[in-house]
Each structure stands twice: as structure tokens, then as C-alpha cells.
Design an enzyme around this catalytic site. Structure first.
Site, mmCIF file in Angstrom:
data_model
loop_
_atom_site.group_PDB
_atom_site.id
_atom_site.type_symbol
_atom_site.label_atom_id
_atom_site.label_comp_id
_atom_site.label_asym_id
_atom_site.label_seq_id
_atom_site.Cartn_x
_atom_site.Cartn_y
_atom_site.Cartn_z
ATOM 1 N N GLU A 45 -24.048 -12.179 20.977
ATOM 2 C CA GLU A 45 -23.246 -11.095 21.536
ATOM 3 C C GLU A 45 -23.995 -9.807 21.232
ATOM 4 O OE1 GLU A 45 -18.629 -12.641 21.454
ATOM 5 O OE2 GLU A 45 -19.234 -10.994 20.169
ATOM 6 N N ASP A 56 -13.890 -2.080 14.381
ATOM 7 C CA ASP A 56 -15.002 -2.519 13.539
ATOM 8 C C ASP A 56 -14.915 -1.939 12.145
ATOM 9 O OD1 ASP A 56 -16.421 -4.180 15.309
ATOM 10 O OD2 ASP A 56 -17.239 -2.438 16.353
#
EC number: 4.2.1.20
Length: 270
Positions: A45, A56
Site C-alpha cells: 500500500e 494515523d
């Protein structure tokens, strides 16, 4: 359509790794991808770096900051894929692009064509507003670009999960718990089994689980819950960060990490 996780046929869990384009620098990243391909990693990815991601944790945010400081954006990432994809025999590239930072100012049909022309094997659009989903779905279908669908365990409604499952043509990314990358659910991965079983009836795409996967035991637990593959993000990026700080061989460090994740080869009778 590319089979993102062909190892499923042998009973082995698939493996996907997350990396930001530009971290390590692109001239080093090409060696990393070639090494991962040689190790049989199914998918990378590859994110177009973007700042201030609310999903994140600090490891991936620092990685994105390093990549952005190096001048890597959507054009540089697509150019990198275009010159690197032909070097890979097994490893697929799923591009992750943030709508607000990388895609907002372009027309979906033009952007989808640019992404497809780069040679990526699939696309995950992060943060796409619901009102724009029909236009993007039409754009990627028009250029034959496989889609990575996403849904969240314990948070996505049944309707959202069903939509993500229907639209997934590359694979369906089931986020193991709602939170920031680099964290894990307190109850592990076994509780995903019922969700994965339900999703099986809604999609023909493979199902991959991420968030909190850091070890061989985690990969095995994800497979035991019924998933086709595990996605390893923060632990991969942390390996890059340590290697850069130590000025060591990034490709070698990540290769060692991948070997620690992979299932041992089955014994053969002599």
C-alpha cells in the site's frame, strides 16, 4: 484483474505492507520494493504522503512529513510507480491518495486515468466525501482501475460495510478497530471472525485486516479469524525510520522484518 493475494490458494495468509512514497527516498524505495517482491510480499500500500492525518499515529505522521519534506507528491509518486512497476513480478501496488490533499482540485475522470496509466494495481481514496463517491466510482470503473474498499470494525454501519464490500474490486480493507494506526484493539483479532463471515456474503474480493498487526503471531491470528491477508503499517514504517536514523541498509532491514512476519515454509519429506 490482478489477484492481490494468490497465496490464499496454498493456505498461507497474504501479506501487505504500508509505506509512504518518499520514505525512504524514492531512489532507495525502488530497492525496497524489489526486495519485497523477491520475498513474495503480495502487496504494498503505497501512500501519496499527506500531512495531519487524523487516522494515523505518530510513526506514520513522521514518515509522511519526511516524504513531504523531500518534495514527493502525487506527480512524483505516479512517476515512481510507472518506472518501478515493471520490475515487480508478484508484488502488487495499491495506491492510497488523500482526497483533500492530493485529489480535491482535479476532475475524477482525469485523475483516475492518470492513476491507471501509472500502472498501479488498485486505488484507495482516503477521506472521500460521500457526495463525491458516485462520480469517483464511475471514473475508476471507466478506466478499469480496481478499488480498495474500506470499513471499520465496530464503527461502520451495516449499510456502510455493505457498500464498501460491493465496491471493492481489488480487496476489502477491514480496519480492526477505530483509532489511530499503530494501536490495537484490546480484545485482539478473534472478534473479527463474525464480521469477516458476514462480509464474505457481500463481496468476491479478498478481505485484508489492518491496524495493530505487528508480528507473525498477529498475522496468524488475522488468518485464523478468516481474513485472506494482513496489512502491516506502523511496524513497517518504524523499521524504515530506525534504518534511516542508523544509516543502515533500508531494504535489508525491511527484508529482515518481513521474514519475521512470514509463516515458516511447510516441511518436506526427504
Amino acid at each position: 484483474m490482478a489477484d492481490f493475494f494468490p497465496g490464499r490458494a496454498d493456505g498461507q495468509p497474504g501479506l501487505a505492507l504500508f509505506l509512504n512514497a518518499g520514505d525512504p527516498p524514492l531512489e532507495v524505495l525502488v530497492d525496497v520494493l524489489v526486495a519485497l517482491d523477491a520475498l513474495g510480499v503480495d502487496c504494498v500500500e503505497l501512500a501519496v504522503p499527506f500531512p495531519d492525518s487524523v487516522t494515523d499515529g505518530p510513526v506514520i505522521r513522521r514518515s509522511a512529513a519526511r516524504a513531504l519534506a523531500g518534495g514527493v507528491g502525487l506527480p512524483e509518486t505516479l512517476a515512481f510507480v510507472a518506472r518501478t512497476r515493471q520490475l515487480l513480478r508478484r508484488t502488487r501496488i495499491a495506491l492510497l491518495a488523500d482526497w483533500r490533499f492530493s485529489l480535491k482540485d482535479g476532475a475524477p475522470d482525469e485523475l483516475a486515468r492518470r492513476v491507471a496509466d501509472s500502472g498501479v494495481d488498485g486505488l484507495l481514496v482516503h477521506g472521500l466525501p460521500p457526495r463525491l463517491r458516485p462520480a469517483w466510482q464511475a471514473a475508476v470503473e471507466a478506466v478499469g482501475l480496481p478499488v480498495v474498499g474500506t470499513c471499520y470494525q465496530g464503527v461502520s454501519t451495516p449499510q456502510t460495510m455493505a457498500m464498501a464490500a460491493r465496491q471493492a474490486t481489488a480487496y476489502l480493507y477491514l480496519v480492526a478497530h477505530y483509532g489511530r494506526s499503530g494501536t490495537r484493539a484490546s480484545n485482539g483479532f478473534a472478534s473479527l471472525a463474525a464480521t469477516i463471515t458476514s462480509l464474505r456474503g457481500l463481496t468476491n474480493a479478498p478481505i485484508a485486516v489492518g491496524f495493530g498487526v505487528t508480528s507473525r503471531a498477529d498475522v496468524a491470528a488475522v488468518a485464523a479469524a478468516g481474513a485472506d491477508a494482513a496489512i502491516v503499517g506502523s511496524a513497517t514504517v518504524a523499521t524504515v525510520e530506525r534504518s534511516l536514523a542508523n544509516r543502515s541498509d533500508v531494504a535489508a532491514e525491511i527484508s529482515e522484518f518481513v521474514c519475521s512476519l512470514q509463516q515458516p515454509a511447510p516441511a518436506t519429506n526427504s
